[in-house]
Scaffold this motif. Structure first.
Motif, PDB file in Angstrom:
ATOM      1  N   VAL A  96       0.833  -1.204   0.000  1.00 36.03           N
ATOM      2  CA  VAL A  96       0.000   0.000   0.000  1.00 36.03           C
ATOM      3  C   VAL A  96       0.869   1.256   0.000  1.00 36.03           C
ATOM      4  O   VAL A  96       0.684   2.163  -0.812  1.00 36.03           O
ATOM      5  CB  VAL A  96      -0.945   0.012   1.227  1.00 36.03           C
ATOM      6  N   GLY A  97       1.823   1.288   0.915  1.00 43.14           N
ATOM      7  CA  GLY A  97       2.616   2.500   1.100  1.00 43.14           C
ATOM      8  C   GLY A  97       3.472   2.903  -0.075  1.00 43.14           C
ATOM      9  O   GLY A  97       3.504   4.072  -0.462  1.00 43.14           O
ATOM     10  N   TYR A  98       4.200   1.947  -0.661  1.00 40.98           N
ATOM     11  CA  TYR A  98       5.113   2.303  -1.737  1.00 40.98           C
ATOM     12  C   TYR A  98       4.396   2.795  -2.983  1.00 40.98           C
ATOM     13  O   TYR A  98       4.907   3.631  -3.708  1.00 40.98           O
ATOM     14  CB  TYR A  98       6.017   1.115  -2.079  1.00 40.98           C
ATOM     15  N   ARG A  99       3.189   2.278  -3.222  1.00 38.47           N
ATOM     16  CA  ARG A  99       2.464   2.711  -4.418  1.00 38.47           C
ATOM     17  C   ARG A  99       1.750   4.040  -4.190  1.00 38.47           C
ATOM     18  O   ARG A  99       1.548   4.807  -5.127  1.00 38.47           O
ATOM     19  CB  ARG A  99       1.463   1.641  -4.836  1.00 38.47           C
ATOM     20  N   LEU A 100       1.361   4.306  -2.955  1.00 39.45           N
ATOM     21  CA  LEU A 100       0.613   5.530  -2.681  1.00 39.45           C
ATOM     22  C   LEU A 100       1.472   6.695  -2.197  1.00 39.45           C
ATOM     23  O   LEU A 100       1.104   7.850  -2.364  1.00 39.45           O
ATOM     24  CB  LEU A 100      -0.478   5.255  -1.648  1.00 39.45           C
ATOM     25  N   SER A 101       2.605   6.384  -1.578  1.00 36.35           N
ATOM     26  CA  SER A 101       3.422   7.453  -0.995  1.00 36.35           C
ATOM     27  C   SER A 101       3.885   8.457  -2.038  1.00 36.35           C
ATOM     28  O   SER A 101       3.879   9.669  -1.805  1.00 36.35           O
ATOM     29  CB  SER A 101       4.629   6.854  -0.261  1.00 36.35           C
ATOM     30  N   VAL A 127       2.445   7.344   3.283  1.00 43.02           N
ATOM     31  CA  VAL A 127       1.141   6.816   3.673  1.00 43.02           C
ATOM     32  C   VAL A 127       1.296   5.317   3.893  1.00 43.02           C
ATOM     33  O   VAL A 127       2.253   4.710   3.431  1.00 43.02           O
ATOM     34  CB  VAL A 127       0.064   7.087   2.599  1.00 43.02           C
ATOM     35  N   GLY A 128       0.335   4.739   4.612  1.00 42.45           N
ATOM     36  CA  GLY A 128       0.448   3.316   4.905  1.00 42.45           C
ATOM     37  C   GLY A 128      -0.879   2.610   4.843  1.00 42.45           C
ATOM     38  O   GLY A 128      -1.890   3.177   4.407  1.00 42.45           O
ATOM     39  N   ARG A 129      -0.884   1.364   5.321  1.00 42.75           N
ATOM     40  CA  ARG A 129      -2.048   0.504   5.162  1.00 42.75           C
ATOM     41  C   ARG A 129      -3.245   0.977   5.982  1.00 42.75           C
ATOM     42  O   ARG A 129      -4.388   0.746   5.574  1.00 42.75           O
ATOM     43  CB  ARG A 129      -1.680  -0.919   5.576  1.00 42.75           C
ATOM     44  N   CYS A 130      -3.019   1.619   7.123  1.00 40.62           N
ATOM     45  CA  CYS A 130      -4.129   2.006   8.004  1.00 40.62           C
ATOM     46  C   CYS A 130      -4.724   3.352   7.615  1.00 40.62           C
ATOM     47  O   CYS A 130      -5.921   3.465   7.366  1.00 40.62           O
ATOM     48  CB  CYS A 130      -3.653   2.050   9.455  1.00 40.62           C
ATOM     49  N   GLN A 131      -3.871   4.377   7.551  1.00 46.68           N
ATOM     50  CA  GLN A 131      -4.415   5.705   7.279  1.00 46.68           C
ATOM     51  C   GLN A 131      -4.970   5.820   5.864  1.00 46.68           C
ATOM     52  O   GLN A 131      -5.896   6.590   5.614  1.00 46.68           O
ATOM     53  CB  GLN A 131      -3.370   6.800   7.534  1.00 46.68           C
ATOM     54  N   SER A 132      -4.446   5.031   4.927  1.00 44.28           N
ATOM     55  CA  SER A 132      -4.945   5.084   3.547  1.00 44.28           C
ATOM     56  C   SER A 132      -6.365   4.552   3.478  1.00 44.28           C
ATOM     57  O   SER A 132      -7.248   5.157   2.863  1.00 44.28           O
ATOM     58  CB  SER A 132      -4.036   4.269   2.619  1.00 44.28           C
ATOM     59  N   ALA A 133      -6.610   3.403   4.104  1.00 47.01           N
ATOM     60  CA  ALA A 133      -7.954   2.827   4.100  1.00 47.01           C
ATOM     61  C   ALA A 133      -8.925   3.720   4.866  1.00 47.01           C
ATOM     62  O   ALA A 133     -10.065   3.927   4.438  1.00 47.01           O
ATOM     63  CB  ALA A 133      -7.914   1.430   4.712  1.00 47.01           C
ATOM     64  N   LEU A 192      -8.699   6.948   5.330  1.00 44.41           N
ATOM     65  CA  LEU A 192      -8.934   8.159   4.552  1.00 44.41           C
ATOM     66  C   LEU A 192      -9.947   7.896   3.440  1.00 44.41           C
ATOM     67  O   LEU A 192     -10.812   8.725   3.167  1.00 44.41           O
ATOM     68  CB  LEU A 192      -7.624   8.665   3.960  1.00 44.41           C
ATOM     69  N   LYS A 193      -9.863   6.732   2.821  1.00 42.07           N
ATOM     70  CA  LYS A 193     -10.810   6.377   1.761  1.00 42.07           C
ATOM     71  C   LYS A 193     -12.236   6.340   2.307  1.00 42.07           C
ATOM     72  O   LYS A 193     -13.166   6.845   1.671  1.00 42.07           O
ATOM     73  CB  LYS A 193     -10.447   5.021   1.151  1.00 42.07           C
ATOM     74  N   VAL A 194     -12.412   5.760   3.482  1.00 39.35           N
ATOM     75  CA  VAL A 194     -13.739   5.700   4.099  1.00 39.35           C
ATOM     76  C   VAL A 194     -14.263   7.101   4.394  1.00 39.35           C
ATOM     77  O   VAL A 194     -15.434   7.418   4.134  1.00 39.35           O
ATOM     78  CB  VAL A 194     -13.689   4.867   5.400  1.00 39.35           C
ATOM     79  N   VAL A 195     -13.384   7.967   4.920  1.00 45.69           N
ATOM     80  CA  VAL A 195     -13.773   9.344   5.246  1.00 45.69           C
ATOM     81  C   VAL A 195     -14.177  10.101   3.979  1.00 45.69           C
ATOM     82  O   VAL A 195     -15.194  10.812   3.948  1.00 45.69           O
ATOM     83  CB  VAL A 195     -12.624  10.075   5.965  1.00 45.69           C
ATOM     84  N   VAL A 196     -13.386   9.944   2.910  1.00 42.88           N
ATOM     85  CA  VAL A 196     -13.674  10.639   1.648  1.00 42.88           C
ATOM     86  C   VAL A 196     -14.998  10.168   1.061  1.00 42.88           C
ATOM     87  O   VAL A 196     -15.828  10.985   0.618  1.00 42.88           O
ATOM     88  CB  VAL A 196     -12.527  10.418   0.638  1.00 42.88           C
ATOM     89  N   GLU A 197     -15.216   8.865   1.051  1.00 43.11           N
ATOM     90  CA  GLU A 197     -16.464   8.338   0.495  1.00 43.11           C
ATOM     91  C   GLU A 197     -17.670   8.832   1.290  1.00 43.11           C
ATOM     92  O   GLU A 197     -18.713   9.160   0.714  1.00 43.11           O
ATOM     93  CB  GLU A 197     -16.426   6.812   0.482  1.00 43.11           C
ATOM     94  N   ARG A 198     -17.535   8.881   2.593  1.00 47.27           N
ATOM     95  CA  ARG A 198     -18.641   9.367   3.424  1.00 47.27           C
ATOM     96  C   ARG A 198     -18.896  10.850   3.180  1.00 47.27           C
ATOM     97  O   ARG A 198     -20.048  11.297   3.106  1.00 47.27           O
ATOM     98  CB  ARG A 198     -18.321   9.132   4.906  1.00 47.27           C
TER      99      ARG A 198
END
Length: 219
Positions: A147-152, A164-170, A172-178
């Motif tokens: 997750v991190g290397y592709r998104l950072s 970025v990493g596995r926890c905050q990325s997921a 953040l996605k939930v927060v954005v979708e909401r």
């Protein structure tokens, strides 16, 4: 001769106060390995081979590894006393693997306080490495890289984020979708209509349902 390997150098001095003189205590200073920055997206992980990871000795730990190897050569027994959690279990696993410690030469012990009583009790009940815990830690490390290397790189370019990493990325996605659901919500007026009435001394309450005048229900 016994070699005890702990994680933190801060523990070494305390342990020396009550362990026997035949004990040599050294610290790995955390993990001695890392997933290599090679292959697809520099992840060091091959998604086409069951997500196999390529582990190497961390550059800043090479000197420590060489010192540990020298001590292991002259030791009759090696005690892996890294922290009592999944990361500690993984550290012990890689210490055994990269230092090439034979199965019959090592023991794994854990304790939750650095006291003579706790450490003595732990030494009296040694075990082998818990591979379920170690694999759990290795899985977390893989997820971090996948997750991190592709998104950072994307995050650094667009929002000036360091990583970025596995926890905050997921999360953040939930927060954005909401937030998108809230922003795109179309409000509509809604009314509930009730009519109280009495028939033969019995009280009733009628509720209006829908747009058709005939759709009524008795409560």
């Amino acid at each position: 001769k016994v070699l005890m390997i702990v994680e933190s150098p801060n523990k070494v001095k305390t342990l020396r106060q009550f362990l026997p003189s035949n004990y040599t205590i050294m610290a790995s200073v955390g993990h001695i390995t890392k997933i290599a920055d090679t292959g697809l997206y520099n992840m060091g992980i091959d998604p086409n081979d069951n997500f196999k990871a390529s582990y190497v000795v961390s550059p800043d730990k090479k000197e420590i590894v060489e010192q540990l190897k020298k001590q292991i050569t002259g030791a009759d027994k090696v005690i892996l006393a890294t922290d009592p959690d999944r990361e500690g279990e993984a550290i012990s696993y890689f210490l055994k693997k990269f230092l090439k410690i034979p199965d019959n030469k090592y023991e794994r012990v854990t304790y939750h306080e650095i006291t003579k009583r706790a450490v003595t009790e732990a030494l009296a009940h040694p075990r082998k490495i818990d591979m379920d815990e170690a694999i759990s830690a290795m899985t977390r490390a893989r997820l971090d890289k996948i997750v991190g290397y592709r998104l950072s790189s994307i995050a650094r370019k667009n929002v000036d984020a360091i990583s970025v990493g596995r926890c905050q990325s997921a999360a953040l996605k939930v927060v954005v979708e909401r937030e998108e659901e809230i922003t795109n919500f179309n409000s509509k007026k809604f009314y509930e209509l009730y009519l109280p009435f009495i028939v033969d001394s019995d009280e009733y309450m009628a509720k209006f349902m829908g747009a058709d005048k005939k759709e009524q229900s008795q409560l």
